[in-house]
Design a protein around this motif. Structure first.
Motif, mmCIF file in Angstrom:
data_model
loop_
_atom_site.group_PDB
_atom_site.id
_atom_site.type_symbol
_atom_site.label_atom_id
_atom_site.label_comp_id
_atom_site.label_asym_id
_atom_site.label_seq_id
_atom_site.Cartn_x
_atom_site.Cartn_y
_atom_site.Cartn_z
ATOM 1 N N ARG A 79 0.752 -1.237 -0.088
ATOM 2 C CA ARG A 79 0.099 0.027 0.169
ATOM 3 C C ARG A 79 0.742 1.144 0.060
ATOM 4 O O ARG A 79 0.300 2.229 0.006
ATOM 5 N N LYS A 154 -6.897 -0.339 -2.908
ATOM 6 C CA LYS A 154 -7.721 -1.212 -4.070
ATOM 7 C C LYS A 154 -8.413 -0.022 -5.107
ATOM 8 O O LYS A 154 -8.624 -0.286 -6.216
ATOM 9 N N TYR A 158 -7.697 0.202 -9.166
ATOM 10 C CA TYR A 158 -8.470 -0.189 -10.350
ATOM 11 C C TYR A 158 -8.412 0.797 -11.409
ATOM 12 O O TYR A 158 -8.434 0.349 -12.675
#
Length: 161
Positions: A79, A154, A158
């Protein structure tokens, strides 16, 4: 003006240059962006993992932020890029404001990515818009996970796909 037109009503310039509507997707981008932003901005802010992610981004950027909290300062390396991107927002803005601003940035990137896909694959923009409506209305229909929601690693990944 006579002659063929695209599904958006623009003149194509003659019969020898067929258009599929994918070249002019400005209105499509606006509809997708608003379709993503309006429902998502009305959802609760700082729910699910959004609060943990934003606090982790703050901890990554500011070592003096909750220095005794082992969980926040041991954030996952996967992350790191998304936390780095979110760090300025959470350093200078309250978490709720940062979350709303980052959501708008993520939705704009997501809509821009869809516009790019529509152009490259010459898809019907309105079919893609319908799919986005389903994604927003039923956010976890895809493998039990949402794609369009709060600020999280996330959600930032995307649009890059």
């Amino acid at each position: 003006m006579s002659g063929p037109t695209t599904q958006f009503g623009e003149h194509t310039g003659g019969a020898s240059t067929p258009q599929h509507g994918a070249e002019r997707v400005g209105p499509f981008f606006a509809i997708i962006f608003l379709g993503l932003a309006v429902p998502a901005l009305t959802r609760s802010v700082l729910r699910q993992n959004e609060n943990v992610f934003l606090l982790g981004a703050r901890a990554r950027a500011d070592a003096d932020f909750l220095p005794g909290d082992v969980f926040l300062h041991a954030t996952a390396p996967v992350r790191a890029l998304s936390e780095w991107f979110a760090a300025p927002w959470v350093l200078w803005l309250p978490l709720v404001v940062a979350a709303l601003c980052l959501r708008l940035v993520i939705y704009a990137a997501f809509a821009g990515g869809l516009v790019s896909v529509v152009r490259q694959l010459r898809l019907n923009p309105w079919l893609v818009a319908a799919i986005v409506v389903v994604m927003v209305r039923f956010p976890s229909f895809l493998a039990g996970e949402w794609m369009v929601g709060g600020v999280e690693a996330k959600a930032m990944a995307y649009p890059a796909v």
